[in-house]
Design a protein around this motif. Sequence first.
Motif, short mmCIF file in Angstrom:
data_model
loop_
_atom_site.label_atom_id
_atom_site.label_comp_id
_atom_site.label_asym_id
_atom_site.label_seq_id
_atom_site.Cartn_x
_atom_site.Cartn_y
_atom_site.Cartn_z
N ALA A 79 0.87 -1.29 0.00
CA ALA A 79 0.00 0.05 0.04
C ALA A 79 0.79 1.27 -0.03
O ALA A 79 0.43 2.23 -0.66
N ALA A 80 2.04 1.30 0.80
CA ALA A 80 2.86 2.50 0.72
C ALA A 80 3.75 2.73 -0.44
O ALA A 80 3.49 3.84 -0.99
N VAL A 81 3.78 1.45 -1.28
CA VAL A 81 4.16 1.65 -2.63
C VAL A 81 3.43 2.13 -3.66
O VAL A 81 3.70 3.17 -4.34
N VAL A 82 2.06 1.75 -3.47
CA VAL A 82 1.29 2.44 -4.51
C VAL A 82 0.80 3.68 -4.19
O VAL A 82 0.74 4.59 -5.02
N LEU A 83 0.54 4.01 -2.77
CA LEU A 83 0.14 5.26 -2.61
C LEU A 83 1.37 6.41 -2.71
O LEU A 83 1.08 7.47 -3.45
N GLY A 84 2.40 5.88 -2.38
CA GLY A 84 3.72 6.76 -2.67
C GLY A 84 4.11 6.95 -4.09
O GLY A 84 4.26 8.04 -4.67
N GLY A 85 3.91 5.93 -4.73
CA GLY A 85 4.15 6.00 -6.31
C GLY A 85 3.24 6.85 -7.34
O GLY A 85 3.34 7.61 -7.88
N THR A 86 2.05 6.83 -6.77
CA THR A 86 0.70 7.52 -7.22
C THR A 86 0.77 8.72 -7.09
O THR A 86 0.72 9.79 -7.89
N LEU A 87 1.14 9.08 -5.87
CA LEU A 87 1.40 10.63 -5.24
C LEU A 87 2.50 11.27 -6.19
O LEU A 87 2.44 12.22 -6.58
N LEU A 88 3.49 10.69 -6.13
CA LEU A 88 4.55 11.16 -6.88
C LEU A 88 4.36 11.36 -8.48
O LEU A 88 4.99 12.28 -9.24
N ALA A 89 3.75 10.41 -8.97
CA ALA A 89 3.28 10.48 -10.43
C ALA A 89 2.60 11.66 -10.64
O ALA A 89 2.56 12.38 -11.79
#
Length: 222
Positions: free
Chosen positions: A78-88
Amino acid sequence: MYDVLVSAGVGLLLLMFLWPTQSTGKRLLKSWKVTDPTPAQIDDAIRYLKRRRLLYPVLFVGMSFLPFASGRGLGSLAAVVLGGTLLAELIAVALPREGRERVASLTPRGLFDIGSQYVLGAYAAIVVITLVWLLVHLDIAQLPVFVVSVAAVAAVWWAAVARPADGDEVVDRALRTRSVHVSAGIGAAMVCALVGGKFLFVGIVAWVLMANTNVVSSKIVR
């Protein structure tokens, strides 16, 4: 290596299933109060989505190397998906679009001219509550991630306010607002994930509600 492969797989799956089409672009614009969008407006919406979705696999892999995302649990994913989506979202908002004319606004615009006061207020409340919880429970190790998450959301908001308009005025206004609301929702889910438990559920609900609050201000002008 396992974490990297899982993150890459999730990024590629999301890219495949969320790849924007004409119907996707039209549905997006209608959901953000652009009635009867033209083909040119739909193309603008598709470009908007592609800039974000294409970043997912690369950013998800990159996020999997960070300490807070290490491990094989659902929380780490979840941290990877949330963090990556926010950075995108941040990268897509901040970078200029090649070959597109950008026009500076003649009328000053503020954050509350773009985003819903309810979305902005709810995000601020979640951030404050989460910060208090972390400090009370002396969970200092989570503070760097907390600060980076809040800073990323603030950067998206700043870019959404400051960047010159490009493309169709109506579409630009709608997508500018969407970026603010989506980043607020992702940011809320991100900080809630740091606490975990029921907070994560609250964060996901906040993400869904904020990202679908399609209030578009008429004050945003070219």
